[in-house]
Design a protein around this motif. Structure first.
Motif, mmCIF file in Angstrom:
data_model
loop_
_atom_site.group_PDB
_atom_site.id
_atom_site.type_symbol
_atom_site.label_atom_id
_atom_site.label_comp_id
_atom_site.label_asym_id
_atom_site.label_seq_id
_atom_site.Cartn_x
_atom_site.Cartn_y
_atom_site.Cartn_z
ATOM 1 N N ALA A 1 -8.337 -11.637 -33.221
ATOM 2 C CA ALA A 1 -9.232 -10.954 -32.245
ATOM 3 C C ALA A 1 -9.409 -12.429 -31.101
ATOM 4 N N SER A 2 -9.923 -13.213 -31.831
ATOM 5 C CA SER A 2 -10.145 -14.398 -30.990
ATOM 6 C C SER A 2 -8.828 -14.877 -30.217
ATOM 7 N N ARG A 3 -7.716 -14.908 -30.636
ATOM 8 C CA ARG A 3 -6.488 -15.327 -29.938
ATOM 9 C C ARG A 3 -5.964 -14.235 -28.883
ATOM 10 N N SER A 4 -6.876 -13.114 -28.742
ATOM 11 C CA SER A 4 -6.483 -12.130 -27.859
ATOM 12 C C SER A 4 -7.836 -11.816 -27.128
ATOM 13 N N ALA B 1 -0.846 -6.083 -34.392
ATOM 14 C CA ALA B 1 -1.636 -4.910 -33.911
ATOM 15 C C ALA B 1 -2.943 -5.184 -33.054
ATOM 16 N N ILE B 2 -3.552 -6.017 -33.633
ATOM 17 C CA ILE B 2 -4.905 -6.499 -32.968
ATOM 18 C C ILE B 2 -4.594 -7.396 -31.904
ATOM 19 N N GLU B 3 -3.640 -8.001 -31.871
ATOM 20 C CA GLU B 3 -3.199 -8.631 -30.491
ATOM 21 C C GLU B 3 -2.890 -7.653 -29.316
ATOM 22 N N GLU B 4 -2.468 -6.516 -29.651
ATOM 23 C CA GLU B 4 -1.849 -5.444 -28.904
ATOM 24 C C GLU B 4 -2.844 -4.384 -28.558
ATOM 25 N N GLY B 5 -4.034 -4.513 -29.221
ATOM 26 C CA GLY B 5 -5.098 -3.579 -28.955
ATOM 27 C C GLY B 5 -5.551 -2.644 -30.157
ATOM 28 N N ALA B 6 -5.227 -2.918 -31.202
ATOM 29 C CA ALA B 6 -5.617 -1.877 -32.380
ATOM 30 C C ALA B 6 -7.174 -2.068 -32.320
ATOM 31 N N SER B 7 -7.954 -1.059 -32.250
ATOM 32 C CA SER B 7 -9.304 -0.918 -32.737
ATOM 33 C C SER B 7 -9.591 -0.500 -34.200
ATOM 34 N N ILE B 8 -8.444 -0.154 -34.858
ATOM 35 C CA ILE B 8 -8.650 0.243 -36.257
ATOM 36 C C ILE B 8 -7.414 -0.299 -37.007
#
Length: 220
Positions: A17-20, A201-208
């Motif tokens: 999350a921090s990276r993105s 996935a988190i880097e590309e916008g995953a919320s779950i």
């Protein structure tokens, strides 16, 4: 159970999350507890975790009665219409609506239906569940017409040789969500990323993210 894997997943989630440039509190970690015993789930619950994912209707129904009532149960697997009754009343979010017949079954029951995600076959794989990306908008509209709230999209990308192989499919799902969101109905969630690729996935916008092995079977 050893909670080392769980803590490590939370650390990796926060780092991604921090990276993105994202707030980690906007990301829900669903601990996929299929095949796991009640005691293992209780250990995570006592550590403060509340979101758990199951993919078998019968197994989930059995666990619900043995575990605390404030657990948020996510049904993340393929669901047959004739099994809806056994999970509907206990489901916080259904991740796998991929056809109108399932949505019609989901409406039936006492009270309003829990919200859902539209499962998209983002890699267009014949052997995999999910609606074709080109037809996802049609299904979103049908779900809304039935009185169900579609909160976003879910996908399982094709199996690759490493996490980076999933990135382009996560990008495709994010772009599809943007395309299908309207002024009157925003699709807020992207459920994507599992043990092998949840950081991408988190880097590309995953919320779950849906993580099982990395939580319950930590590697040392």
């Amino acid at each position: 159970m050893d909670l080392a894997g769980y803590r490590r997943v939370l650390e990796r989630t926060a780092a991604a999350a921090s990276r993105s440039g994202r707030d980690v509190t906007t990301i829900t970690v669903v601990a996929v507890s299929k095949g796991r015993g009640v005691d293992e789930i209780k250990s995570l619950y006592e550590a403060g975790h509340r979101d758990f994912g199951e993919n078998r209707a019968g197994e989930m129904a059995e666990k619900v009665v043995e575990l605390p009532g404030d657990i948020r149960w996510h049904f993340v697997g393929s669901l047959q219409s004739n099994k809806v009754r056994s999970v509907r009343s206990n489901t916080h979010l259904l991740h796998s609506v991929d056809r109108r017949s399932l949505a019609k079954a989901w409406v039936k029951g006492i009270g309003g239906p829990p919200p859902v995600l539209i499962q998209v076959n983002i890699g267009r794989e014949e052997q995999k569940g999910g609606i074709d990306p080109d037809r996802a908008g049609e299904l979103v509209g049908e779900v809304i017409e039935l009185g169900i709230e579609p909160q976003g999209l879910m996908a399982i990308p094709p199996l690759g040789s490493g996490p980076e192989d999933s990135r382009r499919f996560f990008v495709d799902l994010r772009e599809l969500r943007a395309e299908l969101s309207t002024e009157s109905h925003q699709l807020h969630h992207l459920s994507m990323g599992m043990t092998n690729d949840f950081e991408v996935a988190i880097e590309e916008g995953a919320s779950i993210i849906r993580v099982g092995r990395a939580i319950f079977e930590p590697t040392h």
